[in-house]
Design a protein around this motif. Structure first.
Motif, PDB file in Angstrom:
ATOM      1  N   LEU A  17      -9.900   3.563  -3.940  1.00 39.50           N
ATOM      2  CA  LEU A  17     -10.264   4.953  -3.684  1.00 39.50           C
ATOM      3  C   LEU A  17      -9.039   5.787  -3.328  1.00 39.50           C
ATOM      4  O   LEU A  17      -8.893   6.922  -3.797  1.00 39.50           O
ATOM      5  N   SER A  18      -8.174   5.240  -2.510  1.00 39.82           N
ATOM      6  CA  SER A  18      -6.985   5.968  -2.095  1.00 39.82           C
ATOM      7  C   SER A  18      -6.060   6.224  -3.284  1.00 39.82           C
ATOM      8  O   SER A  18      -5.540   7.333  -3.448  1.00 39.82           O
ATOM      9  N   LEU A  19      -5.833   5.225  -4.100  1.00 39.72           N
ATOM     10  CA  LEU A  19      -4.963   5.402  -5.268  1.00 39.72           C
ATOM     11  C   LEU A  19      -5.572   6.369  -6.279  1.00 39.72           C
ATOM     12  O   LEU A  19      -4.856   7.188  -6.872  1.00 39.72           O
ATOM     13  N   LEU A  20      -6.886   6.291  -6.471  1.00 43.35           N
ATOM     14  CA  LEU A  20      -7.545   7.237  -7.377  1.00 43.35           C
ATOM     15  C   LEU A  20      -7.444   8.667  -6.842  1.00 43.35           C
ATOM     16  O   LEU A  20      -7.160   9.597  -7.599  1.00 43.35           O
ATOM     17  N   THR A  21      -7.673   8.834  -5.556  1.00 39.45           N
ATOM     18  CA  THR A  21      -7.570  10.162  -4.952  1.00 39.45           C
ATOM     19  C   THR A  21      -6.153  10.697  -5.079  1.00 39.45           C
ATOM     20  O   THR A  21      -5.946  11.864  -5.431  1.00 39.45           O
ATOM     21  N   TYR A  22      -5.172   9.840  -4.799  1.00 32.97           N
ATOM     22  CA  TYR A  22      -3.777  10.246  -4.923  1.00 32.97           C
ATOM     23  C   TYR A  22      -3.467  10.651  -6.366  1.00 32.97           C
ATOM     24  O   TYR A  22      -2.854  11.685  -6.615  1.00 32.97           O
ATOM     25  N   PRO A  36       4.859   9.152   7.611  1.00 34.53           N
ATOM     26  CA  PRO A  36       5.746   8.002   7.369  1.00 34.53           C
ATOM     27  C   PRO A  36       5.254   7.039   6.288  1.00 34.53           C
ATOM     28  O   PRO A  36       6.069   6.457   5.578  1.00 34.53           O
ATOM     29  N   LEU A  37       3.950   6.849   6.154  1.00 31.08           N
ATOM     30  CA  LEU A  37       3.442   5.871   5.192  1.00 31.08           C
ATOM     31  C   LEU A  37       3.027   6.476   3.859  1.00 31.08           C
ATOM     32  O   LEU A  37       2.869   5.756   2.877  1.00 31.08           O
ATOM     33  N   GLY A  38       2.813   7.780   3.819  1.00 33.81           N
ATOM     34  CA  GLY A  38       2.367   8.423   2.593  1.00 33.81           C
ATOM     35  C   GLY A  38       0.858   8.358   2.451  1.00 33.81           C
ATOM     36  O   GLY A  38       0.159   7.655   3.189  1.00 33.81           O
ATOM     37  N   PHE A  39       0.340   9.114   1.481  1.00 30.93           N
ATOM     38  CA  PHE A  39      -1.107   9.179   1.310  1.00 30.93           C
ATOM     39  C   PHE A  39      -1.735   7.883   0.822  1.00 30.93           C
ATOM     40  O   PHE A  39      -2.789   7.492   1.313  1.00 30.93           O
ATOM     41  N   PRO A  40      -1.160   7.185  -0.154  1.00 31.59           N
ATOM     42  CA  PRO A  40      -1.851   5.986  -0.645  1.00 31.59           C
ATOM     43  C   PRO A  40      -2.129   4.952   0.452  1.00 31.59           C
ATOM     44  O   PRO A  40      -3.242   4.435   0.547  1.00 31.59           O
ATOM     45  N   VAL A  41      -1.166   4.683   1.307  1.00 30.56           N
ATOM     46  CA  VAL A  41      -1.352   3.676   2.361  1.00 30.56           C
ATOM     47  C   VAL A  41      -2.241   4.231   3.474  1.00 30.56           C
ATOM     48  O   VAL A  41      -3.214   3.593   3.893  1.00 30.56           O
ATOM     49  N   SER A  42      -1.926   5.432   3.972  1.00 34.24           N
ATOM     50  CA  SER A  42      -2.719   5.992   5.067  1.00 34.24           C
ATOM     51  C   SER A  42      -4.129   6.341   4.603  1.00 34.24           C
ATOM     52  O   SER A  42      -5.085   6.231   5.366  1.00 34.24           O
ATOM     53  N   GLY A  43      -4.279   6.745   3.353  1.00 36.86           N
ATOM     54  CA  GLY A  43      -5.611   7.015   2.809  1.00 36.86           C
ATOM     55  C   GLY A  43      -6.452   5.749   2.729  1.00 36.86           C
ATOM     56  O   GLY A  43      -7.654   5.760   3.012  1.00 36.86           O
ATOM     57  N   PRO A 100     -15.091  -7.805   5.074  1.00 34.92           N
ATOM     58  CA  PRO A 100     -13.625  -7.819   5.167  1.00 34.92           C
ATOM     59  C   PRO A 100     -12.928  -8.177   3.854  1.00 34.92           C
ATOM     60  O   PRO A 100     -11.744  -7.893   3.688  1.00 34.92           O
ATOM     61  N   ASP A 101     -13.626  -8.764   2.926  1.00 41.22           N
ATOM     62  CA  ASP A 101     -12.998  -9.100   1.654  1.00 41.22           C
ATOM     63  C   ASP A 101     -13.113  -7.960   0.646  1.00 41.22           C
ATOM     64  O   ASP A 101     -12.228  -7.753  -0.174  1.00 41.22           O
ATOM     65  N   ARG A 102     -14.169  -7.181   0.727  1.00 42.83           N
ATOM     66  CA  ARG A 102     -14.429  -6.135  -0.251  1.00 42.83           C
ATOM     67  C   ARG A 102     -13.928  -4.758   0.204  1.00 42.83           C
ATOM     68  O   ARG A 102     -13.387  -4.001  -0.603  1.00 42.83           O
ATOM     69  N   ASP A 103     -14.094  -4.419   1.462  1.00 41.50           N
ATOM     70  CA  ASP A 103     -13.778  -3.079   1.951  1.00 41.50           C
ATOM     71  C   ASP A 103     -12.315  -2.670   1.763  1.00 41.50           C
ATOM     72  O   ASP A 103     -12.042  -1.549   1.321  1.00 41.50           O
ATOM     73  N   PRO A 104     -11.337  -3.534   2.088  1.00 41.79           N
ATOM     74  CA  PRO A 104      -9.939  -3.113   1.875  1.00 41.79           C
ATOM     75  C   PRO A 104      -9.620  -2.855   0.406  1.00 41.79           C
ATOM     76  O   PRO A 104      -8.871  -1.929   0.085  1.00 41.79           O
ATOM     77  N   LEU A 105     -10.215  -3.644  -0.479  1.00 35.45           N
ATOM     78  CA  LEU A 105      -9.972  -3.464  -1.912  1.00 35.45           C
ATOM     79  C   LEU A 105     -10.546  -2.127  -2.387  1.00 35.45           C
ATOM     80  O   LEU A 105      -9.883  -1.363  -3.098  1.00 35.45           O
ATOM     81  N   ILE A 106     -11.775  -1.834  -1.987  1.00 39.30           N
ATOM     82  CA  ILE A 106     -12.400  -0.562  -2.364  1.00 39.30           C
ATOM     83  C   ILE A 106     -11.612   0.603  -1.769  1.00 39.30           C
ATOM     84  O   ILE A 106     -11.390   1.628  -2.427  1.00 39.30           O
ATOM     85  N   ALA A 107     -11.162   0.462  -0.521  1.00 39.24           N
ATOM     86  CA  ALA A 107     -10.388   1.521   0.135  1.00 39.24           C
ATOM     87  C   ALA A 107      -9.083   1.774  -0.608  1.00 39.24           C
ATOM     88  O   ALA A 107      -8.688   2.935  -0.811  1.00 39.24           O
ATOM     89  N   ALA A 108      -8.400   0.714  -1.029  1.00 33.90           N
ATOM     90  CA  ALA A 108      -7.139   0.867  -1.750  1.00 33.90           C
ATOM     91  C   ALA A 108      -7.362   1.549  -3.102  1.00 33.90           C
ATOM     92  O   ALA A 108      -6.605   2.460  -3.486  1.00 33.90           O
TER      93      ALA A 108
END
Length: 168
Positions: free
Chosen positions: A143-148, A110-117, A133-141
């Motif tokens: 990484l997910s977009l790069l992987t996608y 339902p959310l796709g790879f970028p969001v769920s990744g 909490p300030d750095r981890d979500p940014l790095i995760a986003a």
């Protein structure tokens, strides 16, 4: 009554690994020999060549391991450099990682790879001990977009885009 595991198995528990390798070798060989391949279209080396080699290798290793164990060979005990082998398992971390992976599997449709990744990367970082909490979500986003991007755009492996399909 003896409760020492080594006394019960006679120090031969490695025979179980040998039996597993033997079973795996037979399975690989059976699959390789039952492949439906057109002989005229495959050329000199067909798709069964590598599985046949791997299956034969597994059988040879299984037999050599069994012979070694029966002649008194023993596997070396784990001697981790920086691991306390007497410490109990960290089940909280394991369960958190299992939950993160299951959540990823449920949300990728339902959310796709970028969001769920991004949620996968963020959850895995949290489970493994990162508390930024300030750095981890940014790095995760990122990484997910790069992987996608690498898989979907560069390699041509289609990944579900979800609601961001039109944006990306």
């Amino acid at each position: 009554m003896t409760t020492d595991p080594k006394a019960r198995t006679g120090g031969r528990s490695e025979l179980g690994v040998s039996a597993l390798l033997l079973l795996l070798g037979v399975l690989v060989l059976t699959d390789a020999l039952t492949l439906d391949v057109d002989v005229s279209a495959r050329g000199p080396v067909g798709p069964a060549t590598v599985p046949l080699l791997v299956g034969c290798g597994l059988l040879v290793v299984a037999v050599l391991l069994a012979v070694d164990v029966l002649h008194g060979g023993r596997g070396e005990a784990e001697g981790g450099e920086d691991i306390d082998l007497d410490a109990p398992a960290d089940w909280r971390t394991v369960l958190l990682l299992v939950g993160v992976f299951l959540g990823f599997a449920v949300l990728i449709g339902p959310l796709g790879f970028p969001v769920s990744g991004a949620l996968l990367f963020w959850g895995a970082a949290y489970a493994l001990g990162s508390r930024h909490p300030d750095r981890d979500p940014l790095i995760a986003a990122v990484l997910s977009l790069l992987t996608y991007g690498v898989f979907d755009r560069l390699l041509g492996v289609p990944l579900p885009g979800g609601p961001l399909m039109g944006v990306l």
